[in-house]
Scaffold this motif. Structure first.
Motif, PDB file in Angstrom:
ATOM      1  N   GLY A 126       0.679  -1.234  -0.031  1.00 51.91           N
ATOM      2  CA  GLY A 126       0.025  -0.041   0.027  1.00 51.91           C
ATOM      3  C   GLY A 126       0.766   1.239   0.012  1.00 51.91           C
ATOM      4  O   GLY A 126       0.274   2.385  -0.501  1.00 51.91           O
ATOM      5  N   TRP A 127       2.095   1.278   0.604  1.00 46.12           N
ATOM      6  CA  TRP A 127       2.752   2.338   0.477  1.00 46.12           C
ATOM      7  C   TRP A 127       3.405   2.830  -0.812  1.00 46.12           C
ATOM      8  O   TRP A 127       4.238   3.769  -0.820  1.00 46.12           O
ATOM      9  N   VAL A 128       3.528   1.874  -1.641  1.00 47.52           N
ATOM     10  CA  VAL A 128       4.286   2.036  -2.919  1.00 47.52           C
ATOM     11  C   VAL A 128       3.476   3.177  -3.781  1.00 47.52           C
ATOM     12  O   VAL A 128       2.330   3.168  -3.976  1.00 47.52           O
ATOM     13  N   THR A 129       4.188   4.394  -4.048  1.00 46.34           N
ATOM     14  CA  THR A 129       3.747   5.505  -4.755  1.00 46.34           C
ATOM     15  C   THR A 129       4.454   5.800  -5.943  1.00 46.34           C
ATOM     16  O   THR A 129       5.581   4.930  -6.186  1.00 46.34           O
ATOM     17  N   ASP A 130       4.223   6.868  -6.481  1.00 50.07           N
ATOM     18  CA  ASP A 130       5.081   7.280  -7.813  1.00 50.07           C
ATOM     19  C   ASP A 130       6.406   7.790  -7.087  1.00 50.07           C
ATOM     20  O   ASP A 130       6.514   8.806  -6.288  1.00 50.07           O
ATOM     21  N   GLU A 131       7.399   6.805  -7.462  1.00 48.08           N
ATOM     22  CA  GLU A 131       8.731   6.818  -6.675  1.00 48.08           C
ATOM     23  C   GLU A 131       9.334   8.243  -7.313  1.00 48.08           C
ATOM     24  O   GLU A 131      10.259   9.003  -6.415  1.00 48.08           O
TER      25      GLU A 131
END
Length: 121
Positions: free
Chosen positions: A107-112
């Motif tokens: 869930g914490w994966v975002t646009d790096e």
């Protein structure tokens, strides 16, 4: 070493739990390559068969010397390779264009690109 004919439109990010465990990270980036577009040119990869999250048996190949993940391939049916782009010399030319197994994406994966960063620690 190997040669692969890669269609840049067939590069994906895989968030399945198997890829997360294999990389020790959140994903693997794979170029999907047909059987006739891939060949090992030197050496022999170490291999084992893994049953994936979806129940399919997949060959997992890696360098027996350094442990670098090279590819995954179907055991049954038409051979298709998921060649690990991280092991490719020209990996920067192959940005992914799709993501799979999103249900396993943390869930914490975002646009790096939006995260703060620096060149080295």
């Amino acid at each position: 070493t190997y040669e692969a004919e890669v269609d840049p439109d067939k590069v994906i990010v895989c968030y399945c739990t198997d890829c997360q465990k294999m990389t020790g990270g959140t994903c693997h980036v794979n170029a999907l390559v047909a059987d006739d577009g891939f060949r090992v040119t030197a050496g022999k990869p170490a291999e084992y068969v893994k049953i994936g999250d979806n129940g399919n048996k997949r060959i997992q190949a890696f360098c027996g010397t350094c442990g670098t993940h090279l590819y995954a391939a179907n055991v049954e049916g038409p051979k298709r390779y998921g060649v690990r782009t991280g092991a490719m010399d020209r990996r920067s030319e192959l940005p992914p264009n799709a993501r799979v197994y999103l249900r396993s994406q943390p869930g914490w994966v975002t646009d790096e690109a939006s995260l703060p960063g620096k060149d080295a620690q």
